[in-house]
Design a protein around this motif. Structure first.
Motif, PDB file in Angstrom:
ATOM      1  N   GLN A  62       0.581  -1.416   0.166  1.00 32.66           N
ATOM      2  CA  GLN A  62      -0.183  -0.081   0.172  1.00 32.66           C
ATOM      3  C   GLN A  62       0.998   1.187   0.140  1.00 32.66           C
ATOM      4  O   GLN A  62       0.611   2.155  -1.305  1.00 32.66           O
ATOM      5  CB  GLN A  62      -0.938   0.350   1.147  1.00 32.66           C
ATOM      6  N   SER A  66       0.559   4.701  -3.006  1.00 32.46           N
ATOM      7  CA  SER A  66       0.732   6.045  -2.091  1.00 32.46           C
ATOM      8  C   SER A  66       2.208   6.422  -2.544  1.00 32.46           C
ATOM      9  O   SER A  66       1.696   7.667  -3.213  1.00 32.46           O
ATOM     10  CB  SER A  66       1.118   5.473  -0.869  1.00 32.46           C
ATOM     11  N   GLY A  74      -4.446   8.390   4.892  1.00 32.11           N
ATOM     12  CA  GLY A  74      -5.591   7.907   4.776  1.00 32.11           C
ATOM     13  C   GLY A  74      -6.452   8.142   3.846  1.00 32.11           C
ATOM     14  O   GLY A  74      -7.243   7.618   3.402  1.00 32.11           O
ATOM     15  N   THR A  77      -5.673   4.828   2.049  1.00 33.09           N
ATOM     16  CA  THR A  77      -6.295   3.672   2.505  1.00 33.09           C
ATOM     17  C   THR A  77      -8.619   3.437   2.801  1.00 33.09           C
ATOM     18  O   THR A  77      -8.814   2.994   1.590  1.00 33.09           O
ATOM     19  CB  THR A  77      -6.254   4.294   4.621  1.00 33.09           C
ATOM     20  N   LYS A  78      -9.022   5.319   2.247  1.00 28.63           N
ATOM     21  CA  LYS A  78     -10.080   4.873   2.180  1.00 28.63           C
ATOM     22  C   LYS A  78     -10.441   4.787   0.369  1.00 28.63           C
ATOM     23  O   LYS A  78     -11.083   3.762   0.273  1.00 28.63           O
ATOM     24  CB  LYS A  78     -10.288   6.254   2.248  1.00 28.63           C
ATOM     25  N   LYS A  81     -10.111   1.004   0.091  1.00 26.97           N
ATOM     26  CA  LYS A  81     -11.222   0.358   1.302  1.00 26.97           C
ATOM     27  C   LYS A  81     -12.763   0.093   0.014  1.00 26.97           C
ATOM     28  O   LYS A  81     -13.292  -0.887   0.081  1.00 26.97           O
ATOM     29  CB  LYS A  81     -11.578   0.904   2.218  1.00 26.97           C
ATOM     30  N   ILE A  91      -7.195  -6.877  -0.083  1.00 21.27           N
ATOM     31  CA  ILE A  91      -6.156  -6.084   1.002  1.00 21.27           C
ATOM     32  C   ILE A  91      -5.789  -6.806   2.151  1.00 21.27           C
ATOM     33  O   ILE A  91      -6.839  -7.368   2.895  1.00 21.27           O
ATOM     34  CB  ILE A  91      -6.691  -4.634   1.745  1.00 21.27           C
ATOM     35  N   ASN A 101      -0.336  -3.043   4.693  1.00 20.77           N
ATOM     36  CA  ASN A 101      -0.522  -4.052   4.165  1.00 20.77           C
ATOM     37  C   ASN A 101      -0.316  -4.898   2.513  1.00 20.77           C
ATOM     38  O   ASN A 101       0.160  -3.427   1.732  1.00 20.77           O
ATOM     39  CB  ASN A 101      -2.104  -2.987   3.798  1.00 20.77           C
TER      40      ASN A 101
END
Length: 154
Positions: A62, A66, A74, A77-78, A81, A91, A101
């Protein structure tokens, strides 16, 4: 200068128009058009960008996603998800470092990424049908080089 959209600009107007303005307006137009198509795939442009990056490997950390997308914390992550909720990615904790992750694209994610890429190709074919391959390649090179110079301005 009075106009509603860049296609209304005359050649004289173009001489006075900054490149940055043209690029920003072109980007806006492209995003509106592309988002209409992506809505049919249950995707946003940001989600499509994530999938294109994730689809390049079997699995990606992850943190690397990024870094590649230049999006932090965040927000990544959002976004991931949401993609997981749609069944496009999985994930899982990194077995070497459970606080990190690993993201894997699913078959459904691969399929929608292929569809996205096909859609992009169809749009490009339509937009550039009056241009030669050499003109298209020259434009790509110029845009890449301009992008590098903007990046170096940091």
């Amino acid at each position: 200068m009075k106009f509603r959209n860049i296609s209304d600009l005359t050649n004289e107007d173009l001489a006075e128009t900054p490149f940055e303005f043209l690029i920003m307006k072109l980007n806006d137009i492209c995003l509106v058009s592309l988002n209409r198509k992506l809505k049919q795939m249950d995707l946003t442009i940001n989600q499509a960008n994530f999938l294109v990056v994730i689809n390049t490997e079997e699995s990606l950390p992850q943190s690397y996603i990024s870094q590649l997308l230049n999006i932090r914390g965040g927000s990544v992550t959002k976004a991931l998800k949401r993609l997981e909720e749609k069944g496009f990615v999985e994930i899982n904790p990194n077995p070497e470092n459970r606080s990190k992750n690993i993201v894997n694209i699913t078959d459904k994610g691969r399929k929608v990424t292929r569809e996205f890429n096909r859609t992009i190709s169809e749009i490009e074919d339509e937009i550039f049908k009056e241009y030669s391959n050499e003109e298209k390649e020259k434009l790509k090179i110029m845009l890449r080089d301009i992008s590098k110079k903007y990046f170096d301005l940091k």
